[in-house]
Design an enzyme around this catalytic site. Sequence first.
Site, PDB file in Angstrom:
ATOM      1  N   ASP A 258       0.815  -1.434   0.002  1.00 40.73           N
ATOM      2  CA  ASP A 258       0.339   0.308   0.165  1.00 40.73           C
ATOM      3  C   ASP A 258       0.377   1.545  -0.401  1.00 40.73           C
ATOM      4  O   ASP A 258       0.167   2.235  -0.067  1.00 40.73           O
ATOM      5  CB  ASP A 258      -1.194  -0.076   1.171  1.00 40.73           C
ATOM      6  CG  ASP A 258      -2.349   0.952   1.035  1.00 40.73           C
ATOM      7  OD1 ASP A 258      -2.593   0.788   0.178  1.00 40.73           O
ATOM      8  OD2 ASP A 258      -2.535   1.607   2.166  1.00 40.73           O
TER       9      ASP A 258
ATOM     10  N   SER B 268      -7.789   4.769  -0.408  1.00 41.04           N
ATOM     11  CA  SER B 268      -7.275   3.879  -1.253  1.00 41.04           C
ATOM     12  C   SER B 268      -9.531   3.524  -1.541  1.00 41.04           C
ATOM     13  O   SER B 268      -9.727   3.352   0.012  1.00 41.04           O
ATOM     14  CB  SER B 268      -7.265   2.771  -0.616  1.00 41.04           C
ATOM     15  OG  SER B 268      -5.957   2.887   0.023  1.00 41.04           O
TER      16      SER B 268
ATOM     17  N   GLN C 209      -4.789  -0.981  -7.657  1.00 47.41           N
ATOM     18  CA  GLN C 209      -5.356  -0.068  -6.935  1.00 47.41           C
ATOM     19  C   GLN C 209      -5.436   1.411  -7.536  1.00 47.41           C
ATOM     20  O   GLN C 209      -5.560   1.279  -8.448  1.00 47.41           O
ATOM     21  CB  GLN C 209      -3.832  -0.146  -5.346  1.00 47.41           C
ATOM     22  CG  GLN C 209      -5.363   1.194  -3.988  1.00 47.41           C
ATOM     23  CD  GLN C 209      -4.464   1.184  -3.010  1.00 47.41           C
ATOM     24  OE1 GLN C 209      -3.522   2.390  -3.442  1.00 47.41           O
ATOM     25  NE2 GLN C 209      -3.926   0.897  -2.253  1.00 47.41           N
TER      26      GLN C 209
END
Length: 293
Positions: free
Chosen positions: A204, A228, A278
Site C-alpha cells: 500500500d 484507497s 489499486q
Amino acid sequence: MTSTVPELLDLLQLERLEQNLFRGQSRDIGTKFVFGGQVLGQSLSAAQATIEEDRIAHSTHAYFLRAGDIEHPIVYQVDRTRDGGSFSVRRVTAIQHGQPIFFMACSFQTPEDGAEHQLSMPEVPKPDDLPAPIPVPAETAATLPAMVQRWLSRQGPFEFRHIYPRDELNPTKRPPFQQVWFRLSERVSDEPSLHRSLLAYASDFHLLGTATFPHGVSYYQPNVVMASLDHALYFHRPFRADEWLLYSMDSPTAQGARGLARGMVYDLQGRLVASSIQEGLIRVMYPAQQAGS
C-alpha cells in the site's frame, strides 16, 4: 532509534477470539486514519489462520468501506466460503465500532506445476548502488501539518530506495511511472505466510501516489485528499519481505477524482513474485472549495 519491526510483527499477530474471529490492534504511523496496508496485512493474517498449511494464498481482492479509527482495535470475522479439491476461498470482514470498514476475498491453492512465463524486470540500479533517502530538514518539517510531521519523523519497519526520487513537498509534473526498492529492515522468521502478510502491508506504500505524478500534487499537501478505495494483490512465486524487492509501478488513468495504479514486485534475481492494482480517491481542494467545506 528503536526498531519498529517488532511492533509490525505484533500488529500482524492477531488475537484469536473464536474459531473464525480475530482481533488486531491499530497503530498511528502519521496517517489521519488507520493505514490501509495494516488492514490488508491483518486481514490476510486472519484468513491464513483458517487454512491448512499446504494451501497458499495466491490472490486477494479488497474494498475499503470506511476510514479506520487509529485509537481502537479492529475485529476480523472470517467466513470459510469454500474448501475444494485444490482451492479454498475465505472472506474477511473488518469491523470497528459495530460497522464493517473493509472486506477482502482471498483465494488459496495447493501448489502444483504448470506453464510459466513472466514480464522481465526493468533495468534499474541495484539498491546498494542507490543512496538512502535524505531526511526532510527540521526547519522545513516544522512548517508542515502535524500529521505529515508524524509521518516524516517516524522510522518505519521498511527501508525504501527510490530509483527516481520525487520531492513530495514540492512535486513537479512527470509521467506516471516509478520504481522503488524496499525490504523489511530486520531479518524475521522463514514462515512464508508471514512474508505474504508483510508484503500485503508494504504493497500500500507509494502505489496510489503514482497516479498523482502527472498532476504535480502529493499526499503531503494540505489541499489534497487521498484514500484507497480498493486493492488487489496476486502472489506468483516465493519471496522474502526482508530481502530487497523492486516495486515497479505505473498509473494508466485518472478521472472522476479517482486514480488507478498498478504494481509488479520483483526479487533481486529478477523473478516476478507479486502484482498489485489499486484505485483510490484523489481529490484536490482549491481555495473556494476549502472555504465552503
